[in-house]
Design a protein around this motif. Structure first.
Motif, short mmCIF file in Angstrom:
data_model
loop_
_atom_site.label_atom_id
_atom_site.label_comp_id
_atom_site.label_asym_id
_atom_site.label_seq_id
_atom_site.Cartn_x
_atom_site.Cartn_y
_atom_site.Cartn_z
N GLU A 16 73.41 -70.26 -4.48
CA GLU A 16 72.58 -69.60 -4.91
C GLU A 16 71.57 -70.01 -4.38
O GLU A 16 70.74 -69.78 -4.97
CB GLU A 16 72.70 -69.22 -6.62
CG GLU A 16 73.62 -68.49 -7.18
CD GLU A 16 73.90 -69.54 -8.85
OE1 GLU A 16 73.52 -67.43 -9.57
OE2 GLU A 16 73.22 -70.76 -9.34
N VAL A 17 71.40 -71.27 -4.45
CA VAL A 17 70.52 -72.05 -4.12
C VAL A 17 70.23 -71.76 -2.60
O VAL A 17 69.43 -72.28 -2.14
CB VAL A 17 70.74 -73.83 -3.62
CG1 VAL A 17 69.68 -74.20 -3.71
CG2 VAL A 17 70.83 -74.10 -5.55
N ALA A 19 71.00 -69.13 -0.91
CA ALA A 19 70.23 -67.70 -0.65
C ALA A 19 68.90 -68.22 -0.25
O ALA A 19 68.28 -66.72 -0.12
CB ALA A 19 70.53 -66.42 -1.58
N LEU A 20 68.15 -68.54 -1.68
CA LEU A 20 66.68 -69.65 -1.13
C LEU A 20 66.02 -70.11 0.23
O LEU A 20 65.16 -69.77 0.23
CB LEU A 20 65.94 -69.76 -1.93
CG LEU A 20 66.09 -69.88 -3.79
CD1 LEU A 20 66.10 -70.70 -4.52
CD2 LEU A 20 65.82 -69.04 -4.02
N PRO A 22 66.70 -73.15 1.88
CA PRO A 22 66.09 -74.26 2.45
C PRO A 22 66.38 -74.88 3.34
O PRO A 22 67.59 -73.88 3.89
CB PRO A 22 66.57 -75.43 0.84
CG PRO A 22 67.78 -74.17 0.76
CD PRO A 22 67.71 -72.78 1.07
N ILE A 195 67.72 -72.38 -10.27
CA ILE A 195 68.00 -71.44 -9.31
C ILE A 195 66.29 -71.25 -9.36
O ILE A 195 64.97 -70.51 -8.78
CB ILE A 195 68.33 -70.58 -9.68
CG1 ILE A 195 69.97 -70.52 -9.42
CG2 ILE A 195 68.24 -69.05 -8.37
CD1 ILE A 195 70.45 -70.96 -8.21
N GLN A 196 65.52 -70.99 -10.41
CA GLN A 196 64.40 -70.68 -11.10
C GLN A 196 63.82 -71.54 -10.34
O GLN A 196 62.36 -71.40 -9.81
CB GLN A 196 63.80 -70.42 -12.17
CG GLN A 196 62.74 -70.20 -12.78
CD GLN A 196 62.47 -70.16 -14.03
OE1 GLN A 196 62.78 -70.36 -15.11
NE2 GLN A 196 60.98 -69.25 -14.68
N CYS A 198 64.09 -74.00 -8.11
CA CYS A 198 64.33 -74.55 -6.76
C CYS A 198 63.57 -73.65 -6.64
O CYS A 198 62.90 -73.53 -5.29
CB CYS A 198 65.34 -73.95 -6.27
SG CYS A 198 66.55 -76.23 -6.80
N GLY A 199 63.36 -71.55 -7.30
CA GLY A 199 62.41 -70.67 -5.93
C GLY A 199 61.24 -70.99 -6.04
O GLY A 199 60.81 -70.58 -4.84
N ARG A 202 60.56 -73.12 -3.32
CA ARG A 202 60.95 -72.41 -2.19
C ARG A 202 59.19 -71.53 -1.53
O ARG A 202 59.50 -71.38 -0.76
CB ARG A 202 61.92 -71.40 -1.97
CG ARG A 202 61.92 -71.29 -0.98
CD ARG A 202 62.88 -71.51 0.78
NE ARG A 202 61.46 -71.82 1.14
CZ ARG A 202 61.68 -72.48 2.75
NH1 ARG A 202 62.67 -73.17 3.23
NH2 ARG A 202 60.22 -72.90 3.09
N GLN A 203 59.10 -70.71 -3.05
CA GLN A 203 57.58 -70.33 -2.71
C GLN A 203 56.89 -70.82 -2.81
O GLN A 203 55.40 -70.40 -1.49
CB GLN A 203 57.56 -69.33 -4.28
CG GLN A 203 56.62 -67.89 -4.21
CD GLN A 203 56.90 -67.23 -5.11
OE1 GLN A 203 56.83 -67.64 -5.89
NE2 GLN A 203 56.70 -65.78 -4.66
N SER A 206 56.92 -71.95 1.32
CA SER A 206 56.12 -71.16 2.38
C SER A 206 54.82 -70.87 1.91
O SER A 206 54.23 -70.07 3.12
CB SER A 206 57.10 -69.89 1.76
OG SER A 206 58.44 -70.00 1.71
#
Length: 209
Positions: A16-17, A19-20, A22, A195-196, A198-199, A202-203, A206
């Motif tokens: 799951e991670v 998929a983000l 990193p 996941i929230q 980590c997302g 990541r955002q 970015s």
């Protein structure tokens, strides 16, 4: 700026991670850690570099783990010497990145870095605490204003989403910050990442890039 998410442990969570997307995922091969990894790393996107984290481990075991898990980087989080790093560099394939960790509280003797520079691809500055990592606290980043090298480094130590404005401020300096390294503040429990959260990081990165 790159993102490293460290302390991955559970296969489904790793997927799951990953998929983000990193840039790095860290796997801790120190048995005393609550995030100790002793499984099989799932297949990951090719853009993600797998990092093995070691604490005062033998060169033989580090080399074995690199081969077993197809690692692209090793992170030395103990009291590894210059001689150790020199021998490890000779032992590993040239494409394997070597990251040497140094722990900081309110001061640091940057002369310690000099002999490591030709042997490591990156340094990593973390908060000095009871454990080699994952203590969840930051150090005084102004210490790094005296950083004398051009060697790129990972910034670590208790970084969460609430610390990102401060991270952005230090990024405005001329310091060669290559990546930020996050761990405990993005967890539901040791080794299990949100996941929230980590997302979110990541955002955030970015947008910063």
């Amino acid at each position: 700026m790159k993102l490293k998410i460290c302390g991955m442990k559970y296969p489904d969570n790793i997927i799951e991670v990953a998929a983000l997307l990193p840039d790095y995922l860290g796997f801790i091969f120190w048995e005393k850690s609550a995030r100790y990894f002793n499984g099989v790393i799932p297949k990951l996107p090719k853009s993600i570099r797998k990092v093995g984290v070691f604490v005062n481990e033998s060169i033989e075991i580090v080399a074995d783990k690199v081969q077993l898990h197809d690692l692209q980087a090793v992170q030395l989080h103990g009291k590894e010497s210059v001689v150790f790093c020199e021998e490890l560099k000779k032992r590993l394939p040239k494409e394997i990145e070597i990251v040497k960790v140094f722990s900081v509280i309110d001061s640091f003797d940057f002369e310690l870095l000099k002999d490591f520079e030709p042997l490591c691809d990156y340094f990593l500055f973390d908060t000095k605490g009871k454990l080699p990592g994952g203590n969840g606290s930051t150090f005084d980043w102004t210490v790094l204003e005296k950083y004398p090298s051009t060697k790129p480094f990972f910034l670590s130590g208790g970084i969460g989403l609430e610390e990102m404005p401060a991270v952005n401020e230090i990024l405005k300096t001329n310091l060669p910050i290559y990546a930020i390294d996050v761990n405990s503040k993005f967890e539901i429990e040791p080794g299990l990442k949100s996941i929230q959260l980590c997302g979110g990081i990541r955002q955030y990165i970015s947008k910063s890039n």
